[in-house]
Structure formats: C-alpha cells, structure tokens
Design an enzyme around this catalytic site. Structure first.
Site, PDB file in Angstrom:
ATOM      1  N   TYR A  49      -4.684  -8.689  11.645  1.00 39.04           N
ATOM      2  CA  TYR A  49      -5.824  -7.771  11.530  1.00 39.04           C
ATOM      3  C   TYR A  49      -5.648  -6.600  12.487  1.00 39.04           C
ATOM      4  O   TYR A  49      -5.194  -6.785  13.624  1.00 39.04           O
ATOM      5  CB  TYR A  49      -7.131  -8.495  11.874  1.00 39.04           C
ATOM      6  CG  TYR A  49      -7.918  -8.874  10.633  1.00 39.04           C
ATOM      7  CD1 TYR A  49      -8.230  -7.916   9.680  1.00 39.04           C
ATOM      8  CD2 TYR A  49      -8.342 -10.186  10.421  1.00 39.04           C
ATOM      9  CE1 TYR A  49      -8.948  -8.251   8.545  1.00 39.04           C
ATOM     10  CE2 TYR A  49      -9.061 -10.532   9.284  1.00 39.04           C
ATOM     11  CZ  TYR A  49      -9.369  -9.549   8.342  1.00 39.04           C
ATOM     12  OH  TYR A  49     -10.063  -9.873   7.222  1.00 39.04           O
ATOM     13  N   GLU A  51      -8.096  -3.473  12.493  1.00 37.00           N
ATOM     14  CA  GLU A  51      -9.096  -2.418  12.269  1.00 37.00           C
ATOM     15  C   GLU A  51      -8.953  -1.319  13.318  1.00 37.00           C
ATOM     16  O   GLU A  51      -8.793  -1.618  14.511  1.00 37.00           O
ATOM     17  CB  GLU A  51     -10.519  -2.986  12.347  1.00 37.00           C
ATOM     18  CG  GLU A  51     -10.980  -3.630  11.055  1.00 37.00           C
ATOM     19  CD  GLU A  51     -10.746  -5.124  11.025  1.00 37.00           C
ATOM     20  OE1 GLU A  51      -9.789  -5.578  11.685  1.00 37.00           O
ATOM     21  OE2 GLU A  51     -11.515  -5.816  10.350  1.00 37.00           O
ATOM     22  N   THR A 221      -1.331   7.563  -5.414  1.00 40.73           N
ATOM     23  CA  THR A 221      -0.894   6.175  -5.338  1.00 40.73           C
ATOM     24  C   THR A 221       0.574   6.214  -4.953  1.00 40.73           C
ATOM     25  O   THR A 221       1.219   7.268  -5.001  1.00 40.73           O
ATOM     26  CB  THR A 221      -1.069   5.457  -6.694  1.00 40.73           C
ATOM     27  OG1 THR A 221      -0.465   6.239  -7.719  1.00 40.73           O
ATOM     28  CG2 THR A 221      -2.519   5.213  -7.007  1.00 40.73           C
ATOM     29  N   LYS A 224       3.810   4.666  -8.557  1.00 41.33           N
ATOM     30  CA  LYS A 224       4.168   5.206  -9.872  1.00 41.33           C
ATOM     31  C   LYS A 224       5.539   5.885  -9.751  1.00 41.33           C
ATOM     32  O   LYS A 224       6.505   5.194  -9.487  1.00 41.33           O
ATOM     33  CB  LYS A 224       3.057   6.130 -10.373  1.00 41.33           C
ATOM     34  CG  LYS A 224       1.713   5.386 -10.540  1.00 41.33           C
ATOM     35  CD  LYS A 224       0.661   6.255 -11.193  1.00 41.33           C
ATOM     36  CE  LYS A 224      -0.613   5.499 -11.484  1.00 41.33           C
ATOM     37  NZ  LYS A 224      -1.596   5.542 -10.383  1.00 41.33           N
TER      38      LYS A 224
HETATM   39  N1  DSN Z   1      -3.936   2.962 -14.339  1.00 40.90           N
HETATM   40  C1  DSN Z   1      -3.284   4.190 -13.986  1.00 40.90           C
HETATM   41  C2  DSN Z   1      -2.550   4.771 -15.130  1.00 40.90           C
HETATM   42  O1  DSN Z   1      -2.027   3.993 -15.913  1.00 40.90           O
HETATM   43  O2  DSN Z   1      -2.449   5.979 -15.268  1.00 40.90           O
HETATM   44  C3  DSN Z   1      -4.197   5.176 -13.362  1.00 40.90           C
HETATM   45  O3  DSN Z   1      -4.925   4.581 -12.362  1.00 40.90           O
END
Ligand code: DSN
Length: 409
Positions: A49, A51, A221, A224
């Site tokens: 932890y 924080e 994010t 991706k």
């Molecule tokens: N779920 C993602 C996508 O497939 O574009 C976006 O958050």
C-alpha cells in the site's frame, strides 16, 4: 504454483493463451504486451500500500515503491514531452473522471465527440457518470466526408461556450488535429483536453501528430497501441498538475496499483526504443494496406480509408448487420467488434458496422503481404457467412497462417 493451487483458473488461463495464439486479433484497442510487462504486473509490488505520492506517503516501507513511481513519472514525461504526469489512474475511465473532477464544477459544460460518431462513453454519454454529472454538448463528423469539420466544431464552441473541450475518439479512422482543437479552446476560454487512448503508441512513435505542446490535459490508456499493461495515465501542463494529483488521490482513488505502475514504467522504456517507432509506423502502413484491399474487394469503409490503426466498415452495404458480420468472422477465428457508424440507423446492439485494427497483428510481425491474405479471409467469411463449412475452412487457414507469427507466451 497456480497449476497446483487453482487448477480451474490455471486451465482457463491456458485456454485463453491458446485462443490468443490461434486467433486473428483485429480489435483495434487490443494488443499483446511483452513478457517483461507481464512479469512486472505479476510481481510482489501488488502487496504494497502506498497512498500518497513519492516522498509523501501515508504508509511506511515505500522506499522502493517511491523509486518505481518516480521512474514511471519521469519516463512518461520524457516519452510524451509532457510537463507533468500522474501515473496512478487505474484505467481510462477513472482517468477521464479525475480530469473532470479536478478542473470543473458539477454540471459544468464540456464539448466532446458524440459516441455515435466515434467518441467514448466517458465523453458524456447519458448513461455514463460523465453525462450524468456534467453538461455535455457534442460535435460529430460531417455527414458527407464522415470526418471532423473544425469550422463546424468552432461554431458549436462559440455558441455553447464550454469550460472544457475534449478531443479524442475510440472509433475515428482519421488524424485528429489537436492544434486546431486547442486554438478553438483558447478562443472560447476553455481548457483543452485530449483523450489519446487509441493512438498513444502512434503519437510516441511519430505516426500521428502529438497533442503536446498545445493541449492542456491529456489522458491515455496504456494497453492499446502503447502496448503496456491495462491501465492509464494523465499528463498536463505544470499549472494543472497539483489539481490533477489531488483529484486522483485522495479525490477518487485509494492505494496505487504499484505492480501496474511498474509495468507502465517498463512499457514507457520499451516505447522509447527506436524499434517502437518502426512498429508504430508499421501499424499505420498495415491499416492502410488492409483498408485498400478491403475497398478493392468492394467493401464500404467509413471515410473511405484510414490514417491510423483503425478501420470502420459499413457491412450493411454487403447485406449484413454488424452483429452478423462479427459472428461470422468469429467463427473463422477473426476477432473484431460490431460498432455503430456515423449517422447509423441501426441500434448499438446490432449496428451497421464493424471496427477492425492492426496494432495486435503488427505486434505479431505481420506486414503488407499478410494484410492481403487477411482481407481475403474477411471477404470469404462475409460472403459465406451462413456456410459453416466455409467458415471452418477459413478458421483452419487462419490458424495455419498464425503459426508463422508466434506470440512469446
Ligand atoms: N473499450 C475501448 C475500446 O475498445 O475502444 C475504449 O475504452
């Protein structure tokens, strides 16, 4: 060992690994992380932890965790050219909420892209926390070109006077002009925000223009095109840093996920290597090649092509619905997702389109030659979508092709 302690979960992980190896992954938001990223995610850092922020924690014992987080921050700033980075957001949706929470008051006005035209749920959809708590107004794409029209967006901004203008999309196959968005925001006195979740890897690989230095706040994010762990970060101009940090912790989150922060640091290091830029450019080359092959085969693509990693296909022109097309392709082990297209007359549960992308297959090492082969598989599967034997034959051809492009797990 998991195999001895929990055979059910171990078996499901084995089967999912096999599925990932043996299917053609075309969902544009998915990718295959490196074994190094997976090793960091599966490390003992999950036990701690912490924080607070490096040097200012609420728990003892954070000597090494501080160093991990500091490294992740420094690498994120260097990779993107950002003034400030917060690497604690758990994922993309919390990251976006944290920005709204940091910089706006309840019910303040935000201008963002309509989900039906390629935006995201957290960009103000009425069923989402964003739409319920902030006064969203939306821009879409031009009906004829199916592309963003910056003059039209400027007119909406001048009329609506939003406090924040959000750019970024999850189903838009063209380049986004972040400079134009920032200029519009400046003209109307709004904060500019970009959600680059889909294209972050392309941005750092210089295969898509960067939102820096124009944009005030940028979320992304990390799993991706950036090819890291399932998580997110927020970056911003220094003047917003303190507010953003406070909104993340203690505003919305508790203990940071330290194993994931370490994996993000690993991913940032990987993305700084010269071969990552080659990878990013190859994603776009592959998407363009696949789009060209599909259009030559007579398929209708939204905007008639792509500039990035993503292709949006109107399958109704081939006599199918998005759901039917997704299912037929899945039977052939070609994995994509049904998706609304701009001005769709069908419902999101069975829309007119499918969304495909090249980040994952490019990670496997595929190039132009394979894009031609994949377009052929897609064409055959959609033309024979009711023929189980034909779909089974394509599935075995897909499996055979993938043997030449093994995953490292
Ligand atoms: N779920 C993602 C996508 O497939 O574009 C976006 O958050």
């Amino acid at each position: 060992m998991l195999k001895e302690d929990d055979i059910e979960i171990a078996e499901l992980i084995r089967l999912e690994t096999k599925r990932q190896n043996e299917s053609l992954e075309l969902i544009p938001s998915e990718n295959f992380t490196s074994p190094a990223v997976i090793e960091a995610m599966g490390s003992v850092l999950t036990n701690k932890y912490s924080e607070g922020y490096p040097g200012k924690r609420y728990y003892a014992g954070n000597e090494f965790i501080d160093k991990v987080e500091q490294l992740a921050i420094e690498r994120a700033k260097k990779l993107f050219g950002a003034e400030h980075a917060n690497v604690q957001p758990y994922s993309g949706s919390p990251a976006n909420f944290e920005v709204y929470f940091a910089l706006l008051e309840h019910k303040d006005k935000i201008l963002a892209m309509d989900l039906n035209h390629g935006g995201h749920l957290t960009h103000g959809h009425s069923v989402n926390f964003s739409g319920k708590n902030y006064a969203f107004t939306h821009y879409g794409v031009d009906e004829k070109t199916e592309m963003l029209d910056y003059d039209a967006i400027r007119k909406i901004a001048l009329k609506e006077k939003p406090k924040l203008i959000l750019s970024g999309a999850s189903a838009y196959p063209r380049t986004i002009d972040f400079k134009a968005f920032s200029e519009i925001a400046e003209e109307v006195g709004a904060i500019s925000m970009a959600d680059i979740a889909h294209i972050a890897g392309l941005v750092v690989g210089k295969a898509h223009p960067s939102p820096f230095p124009y944009t005030d706040v940028v979320t992304t994010t990390t799993h991706k095109t950036l090819r890291g762990p399932r998580s997110a970060i927020i970056m911003c101009k220094e003047k917003f840093g303190q507010k953003i940090d406070k909104a993340v912790f203690p505003g919305m989150q508790g203990g940071p996920h330290n194993h994931i922060i370490a994996a993000k640091a690993v991913c940032f290091k990987e993305a700084m290597a010269p071969d990552f830029a080659v990878y990013a450019r190859q994603i776009v080359k592959n998407a363009k090649a696949l789009a060209d092959e599909l259009m030559s085969a007579g398929f209708k693509l939204v905007t008639n092509g792509t500039d990035n990693h993503l292709i949006l296909m109107d399958v109704t022109k081939s006599g199918l619905t998005g759901k039917e097309a997704q299912l037929a392709l899945e039977k052939a082990e070609i994995i994509c997702n049904k998706n609304v297209i701009p001005f769709d007359k069908r419902s999101p549960f069975d829309p007119s389109g499918i969304r495909m992308g090249t980040p994952a297959i490019t990670t496997r090492g595929m190039k132009k030659k394979e894009m031609k082969e994949i377009a052929g598989f897609i064409e055959k599967a959609l033309k024979n979508h009711r023929d189980e034997a034909a779909l089974a034959k394509i599935k075995s051809d897909v499996k055979e092709m993938l043997k030449g492009f093994p995953l490292p797990y």
